[in-house]
Structure formats: structure tokens, C-alpha cells
Design a protein around this motif. Sequence first.
Motif, mmCIF file in Angstrom:
data_model
loop_
_atom_site.group_PDB
_atom_site.id
_atom_site.type_symbol
_atom_site.label_atom_id
_atom_site.label_comp_id
_atom_site.label_asym_id
_atom_site.label_seq_id
_atom_site.Cartn_x
_atom_site.Cartn_y
_atom_site.Cartn_z
ATOM 1 N N GLN A 82 8.498 12.485 1.154
ATOM 2 C CA GLN A 82 9.386 12.373 -0.008
ATOM 3 C C GLN A 82 9.146 11.009 -0.651
ATOM 4 O O GLN A 82 9.451 9.985 -0.048
ATOM 5 C CB GLN A 82 10.846 12.500 0.427
ATOM 6 N N ALA A 83 8.603 10.999 -1.855
ATOM 7 C CA ALA A 83 8.360 9.747 -2.577
ATOM 8 C C ALA A 83 9.678 9.165 -3.073
ATOM 9 O O ALA A 83 10.670 9.890 -3.236
ATOM 10 C CB ALA A 83 7.417 9.984 -3.752
ATOM 11 N N GLU A 84 9.667 7.881 -3.344
ATOM 12 C CA GLU A 84 10.825 7.246 -3.969
ATOM 13 C C GLU A 84 11.004 7.841 -5.365
ATOM 14 O O GLU A 84 10.020 8.186 -6.026
ATOM 15 C CB GLU A 84 10.608 5.739 -4.091
ATOM 16 N N PRO A 85 12.237 7.965 -5.850
ATOM 17 C CA PRO A 85 12.427 8.446 -7.229
ATOM 18 C C PRO A 85 11.731 7.510 -8.222
ATOM 19 O O PRO A 85 11.577 6.315 -7.958
ATOM 20 C CB PRO A 85 13.948 8.400 -7.424
ATOM 21 N N THR A 86 11.343 8.066 -9.344
ATOM 22 C CA THR A 86 10.690 7.274 -10.384
ATOM 23 C C THR A 86 11.714 6.405 -11.112
ATOM 24 O O THR A 86 12.921 6.527 -10.894
ATOM 25 C CB THR A 86 10.003 8.182 -11.420
ATOM 26 N N ASN A 128 5.017 8.642 -8.709
ATOM 27 C CA ASN A 128 5.409 9.212 -7.418
ATOM 28 C C ASN A 128 4.408 10.191 -6.808
ATOM 29 O O ASN A 128 4.759 10.983 -5.952
ATOM 30 C CB ASN A 128 6.803 9.850 -7.507
ATOM 31 N N HIS A 151 11.836 13.349 -8.850
ATOM 32 C CA HIS A 151 11.719 13.285 -7.397
ATOM 33 C C HIS A 151 10.530 14.160 -7.007
ATOM 34 O O HIS A 151 10.296 15.198 -7.639
ATOM 35 C CB HIS A 151 12.983 13.827 -6.730
ATOM 36 N N THR A 170 1.533 6.582 -4.045
ATOM 37 C CA THR A 170 1.340 6.291 -2.631
ATOM 38 C C THR A 170 -0.101 6.584 -2.278
ATOM 39 O O THR A 170 -0.553 7.722 -2.384
ATOM 40 C CB THR A 170 2.285 7.162 -1.768
#
Length: 153
Positions: free
Chosen positions: A17-21, A77, A110, A3
Motif C-alpha cells: 500500500q503506497a502512501e496517499p498522493t 504512488n 491511494h 517506490t
Amino acid sequence: MPTMINKSDINDYIGFQAEPTQWHQVTQEQIDQFADCTRDHQFIHIDPEKAKQTPFGSTIAHGFLTLSMLSHFAEQNTVIIDGFYMGINSGFDKIRFLQPVTVNSRIRSHAKTLEIEEKKPGQYRLKTEVSIEIEGVDTPALIAEWISIQMVK
């Protein structure tokens, strides 16, 4: 994908909170290579027949192998500050291994950004809460607070 953020928006990404890999399958070959690299040849990692006799029922990845996969997952992530040209691993505040990763399991990461602080001009310290999820297992393989430095132009 990482991001990308602007310096002016840093405060908006505290708690992000990033999207899961994507999933990664941990193979016996990967475990064996890690055992050779670290010289940790305990049977639970490299001997499938003996490992069947344990409560795990198969070989398991080294905890440090699972931890080292964070470098791979970070490419997907991480929060990257605009102008980034170099990143440095600064260590961990906390690491807990909670669940072994059995051979052929699929894992993913995550990540939640806890802190971003400019320590010197162009040098940002990030603290990220990370975990490794094992597909189909409720307890994560590990949880940690990872400290990194981003050098930004």
C-alpha cells in the motif's frame, strides 16, 4: 515519489500500500478544459448557475476527468522496478464511479499493488488497485483495478 524496487524483491511488494498522493484541487477551469477536449458540455459540468439547481449544488467533474487524474497521481504512488525505461497503460479490469467530484474539491489517490508478473523478459505486468479520495467525503470518487506494463532493462 514512486517506490523503487529491485527485481529480486518483487514478491515482497505484492499487497504493498503506497502512501496517499498529494492533494489536487479540481477547478472549474480544469473541468471546462476537459469539456472542450472531450466535447462533453453537459450543463452539470460547465454551467454553475444551472448546476446549483441540481442535488449536487454546483458543477461536477466528469467521471472520466477524475479517472484521467490517475496518470498524474501515478507519478507519486507507483511501484517502479529497477531498470524501468518505459511504461504502458494496458487498461482496467474494473472501474466504478461512486461519488461525484464537485468543483473546487480536493482529491488524492491511494494505490495498492495487487500483482506483478514478468510476462516476457524485461516486460512486467502490474495490477494496481487504485481509488480517488475526495477530501472530507467518506465515499471515494472512484475505485478501479489498473493494468500497466513496465519495460525494464
